[in-house]
Design an enzyme around this catalytic site. Structure first.
Site, PDB file in Angstrom:
ATOM      1  N   ARG A   1      10.719  14.844   1.836  1.00 50.05           N
ATOM      2  CA  ARG A   1      11.631  14.022   1.111  1.00 50.05           C
ATOM      3  C   ARG A   1      11.792  13.624   0.291  1.00 50.05           C
ATOM      4  O   ARG A   1      11.110  14.142  -0.535  1.00 50.05           O
ATOM      5  CB  ARG A   1      10.818  12.356   1.456  1.00 50.05           C
ATOM      6  CG  ARG A   1      11.419  11.404   1.110  1.00 50.05           C
ATOM      7  CD  ARG A   1      10.961  10.233   2.212  1.00 50.05           C
ATOM      8  NE  ARG A   1       9.925   9.769   1.508  1.00 50.05           N
ATOM      9  CZ  ARG A   1       8.872   8.808   2.227  1.00 50.05           C
ATOM     10  NH1 ARG A   1       9.757   7.633   3.785  1.00 50.05           N
ATOM     11  NH2 ARG A   1       8.123   7.649   1.383  1.00 50.05           N
TER      12      ARG A   1
ATOM     13  N   ARG B   1       0.238  -4.769   6.454  1.00 49.35           N
ATOM     14  CA  ARG B   1       0.091  -3.825   6.168  1.00 49.35           C
ATOM     15  C   ARG B   1      -1.428  -3.597   7.004  1.00 49.35           C
ATOM     16  O   ARG B   1      -2.092  -2.917   6.978  1.00 49.35           O
ATOM     17  CB  ARG B   1      -0.192  -2.934   4.884  1.00 49.35           C
ATOM     18  CG  ARG B   1      -0.193  -2.100   4.776  1.00 49.35           C
ATOM     19  CD  ARG B   1       1.185  -0.985   5.094  1.00 49.35           C
ATOM     20  NE  ARG B   1       1.819   0.394   4.486  1.00 49.35           N
ATOM     21  CZ  ARG B   1       2.552   0.358   3.480  1.00 49.35           C
ATOM     22  NH1 ARG B   1       3.826  -0.663   3.450  1.00 49.35           N
ATOM     23  NH2 ARG B   1       2.817   1.483   2.860  1.00 49.35           N
TER      24      ARG B   1
ATOM     25  N   ARG C   1      -2.126   8.279   2.722  1.00 49.92           N
ATOM     26  CA  ARG C   1      -1.623   7.380   2.747  1.00 49.92           C
ATOM     27  C   ARG C   1      -1.770   7.202   4.246  1.00 49.92           C
ATOM     28  O   ARG C   1      -1.859   6.433   5.194  1.00 49.92           O
ATOM     29  CB  ARG C   1      -1.137   7.273   2.323  1.00 49.92           C
ATOM     30  CG  ARG C   1      -0.439   7.006   1.098  1.00 49.92           C
ATOM     31  CD  ARG C   1       1.908   7.567   0.546  1.00 49.92           C
ATOM     32  NE  ARG C   1       2.157   6.686   0.980  1.00 49.92           N
ATOM     33  CZ  ARG C   1       3.969   7.041   1.089  1.00 49.92           C
ATOM     34  NH1 ARG C   1       3.946   8.377   0.816  1.00 49.92           N
ATOM     35  NH2 ARG C   1       4.675   6.805   1.391  1.00 49.92           N
TER      36      ARG C   1
ATOM     37  N   ARG D   1       8.452  11.928  -5.351  1.00 44.19           N
ATOM     38  CA  ARG D   1       7.841   9.988  -5.219  1.00 44.19           C
ATOM     39  C   ARG D   1       6.695  11.077  -5.838  1.00 44.19           C
ATOM     40  O   ARG D   1       6.236  12.067  -4.917  1.00 44.19           O
ATOM     41  CB  ARG D   1       8.457   9.241  -3.878  1.00 44.19           C
ATOM     42  CG  ARG D   1       8.984   7.935  -4.043  1.00 44.19           C
ATOM     43  CD  ARG D   1       8.889   7.232  -3.252  1.00 44.19           C
ATOM     44  NE  ARG D   1       7.615   7.270  -1.878  1.00 44.19           N
ATOM     45  CZ  ARG D   1       7.644   6.233  -1.003  1.00 44.19           C
ATOM     46  NH1 ARG D   1       9.061   5.558  -0.599  1.00 44.19           N
ATOM     47  NH2 ARG D   1       6.756   5.058  -0.615  1.00 44.19           N
TER      48      ARG D   1
ATOM     49  N   LYS E   1      11.154   3.064   9.868  1.00 40.95           N
ATOM     50  CA  LYS E   1      11.336   1.727   9.475  1.00 40.95           C
ATOM     51  C   LYS E   1      11.920   1.526   8.631  1.00 40.95           C
ATOM     52  O   LYS E   1      13.105   0.199   8.619  1.00 40.95           O
ATOM     53  CB  LYS E   1      10.295   1.429   9.640  1.00 40.95           C
ATOM     54  CG  LYS E   1       8.984   1.821   8.464  1.00 40.95           C
ATOM     55  CD  LYS E   1       7.646   1.150   8.495  1.00 40.95           C
ATOM     56  CE  LYS E   1       6.860   1.591   7.712  1.00 40.95           C
ATOM     57  NZ  LYS E   1       6.595   1.820   6.491  1.00 40.95           N
TER      58      LYS E   1
HETATM   59  P1  AMP Z   1       5.825   2.141   1.485  1.00 40.10           P
HETATM   60  O1  AMP Z   1       6.842   2.616   0.699  1.00 40.10           O
HETATM   61  O2  AMP Z   1       6.197   0.365   2.556  1.00 40.10           O
HETATM   62  O3  AMP Z   1       5.309   3.176   2.104  1.00 40.10           O
HETATM   63  O4  AMP Z   1       4.879   1.551   0.221  1.00 40.10           O
HETATM   64  C1  AMP Z   1       4.620   2.349  -0.475  1.00 40.10           C
HETATM   65  C2  AMP Z   1       3.352   1.855  -1.309  1.00 40.10           C
HETATM   66  O5  AMP Z   1       3.536   0.368  -1.630  1.00 40.10           O
HETATM   67  C3  AMP Z   1       2.267   1.801  -0.524  1.00 40.10           C
HETATM   68  O6  AMP Z   1       1.575   2.777  -0.456  1.00 40.10           O
HETATM   69  C4  AMP Z   1       1.365   0.552  -1.368  1.00 40.10           C
HETATM   70  O7  AMP Z   1       0.611   0.769  -2.553  1.00 40.10           O
HETATM   71  C5  AMP Z   1       2.484  -0.214  -1.477  1.00 40.10           C
HETATM   72  N1  AMP Z   1       2.107  -1.166  -0.083  1.00 40.10           N
HETATM   73  C6  AMP Z   1       3.698  -1.346   0.339  1.00 40.10           C
HETATM   74  N2  AMP Z   1       3.344  -2.752   0.965  1.00 40.10           N
HETATM   75  C7  AMP Z   1       2.276  -2.492   0.850  1.00 40.10           C
HETATM   76  C8  AMP Z   1       1.059  -4.237   1.880  1.00 40.10           C
HETATM   77  N3  AMP Z   1       1.907  -4.614   2.758  1.00 40.10           N
HETATM   78  N4  AMP Z   1       0.128  -4.301   1.034  1.00 40.10           N
HETATM   79  C9  AMP Z   1      -0.481  -3.636   0.024  1.00 40.10           C
HETATM   80  N5  AMP Z   1      -0.151  -2.402  -0.737  1.00 40.10           N
HETATM   81  C10 AMP Z   1       1.850  -2.154  -0.156  1.00 40.10           C
END
Ligand code: AMP
Length: 209
Positions: free
Chosen positions: A122, A88, A167, A156, A13
């Site tokens: 990754r 989310r 996750r 990461r 995405k």
């Molecule tokens: P992502 O890069 O989208 O996988 O986000 C990395 C991390 O950021 C997630 O595992 C959450 O800890 C936090 N995060 C990102 N978006 C949200 C959201 N909408 N609500 C809560 N935590 C978020």
């Protein structure tokens, strides 16, 4: 054109949002990127959320929703935006309804096996932050070094195996119910994520027409 992109981690995405941003001339807003930038700069928000991200948990809904609400009020969002990583869960989706009318919710679907395979492979450059995957194309020339600046490639913290499982389970429990939420609003589109990047983009553009 107000678009939400969602899908399991590594569904692509973020990659698609960056491509669509240029094609549609609307901003790409990633909550994950916003949190990571704040962690990098050691802002109060960054210090607050660092351990939450490292462990693979979600940041609380109020903090996250407030960030998005403020961001969507900015001038560059007036013709639309692409949300990547928000909402989310249903609580965030309902909050979003109160300040934005979404036109399209796009789910990029991949299986858990595919997500685990991609996540554990990754890597990102410790200097320029370019993201690579050792499993999908295009791969870096050397699995340990960045193609652009020869800096070491690192993982990461939340791409470590223990955080990956958490996750994905959070995705199934909290994020997957968004499908039904947007299906009921008749704005859901499902795109197959296990295809070349250009094919995924083509499928997304077809449903946006
Ligand atoms: P992502 O890069 O989208 O996988 O986000 C990395 C991390 O950021 C997630 O595992 C959450 O800890 C936090 N995060 C990102 N978006 C949200 C959201 N909408 N609500 C809560 N935590 C978020």
């Amino acid at each position: 054109m107000k678009i939400i992109l969602f899908g399991p981690q590594t569904s692509g995405k973020g990659t698609q949002a960056k491509i669509l941003k240029d094609k549609l001339s609307i901003p790409h807003i990633s909550t994950g990127d916003i949190f990571r930038e704040n962690i990098e700069k050691k802002t109060p928000l960054g210090l607050k959320v660092k351990s939450i991200l490292d462990e693979g948990n979600l940041v609380d809904d109020n903090t996250t929703t407030e960030i998005i609400k403020n961001r969507l009020e900015q001038e560059d969002c007036k013709n639309g935006f692409i949300l990547d990583g928000f909402p989310r869960n249903i609580n965030q989706a309902e909050a979003l309804e109160s300040f934005a009318k979404i036109d399209h919710a796009i789910e990029i679907a991949i299986t858990d096996e595919e997500a685990i395979q991609r996540l554990s492979n990754r890597r990102f450059c410790s200097t320029c932050q370019h993201i690579y995957n050792l499993y999908t194309v295009p791969k870096p020339k050397d699995a340990k070094l960045c193609d652009f600046d020869n800096s070491p490639l690192i993982q990461r913290d939340d791409d470590q195996p223990s955080a990956i499982k958490k996750r994905l389970s959070i995705y199934h429990e909290q994020t997957a119910p968004l499908k039904e939420f947007y299906q009921e609003k008749k704005i859901l589109h499902m795109i197959i994520g296990k295809q070349p990047i250009e094919s995924v983009t083509k499928d997304i553009l077809a449903v946006l027409k």
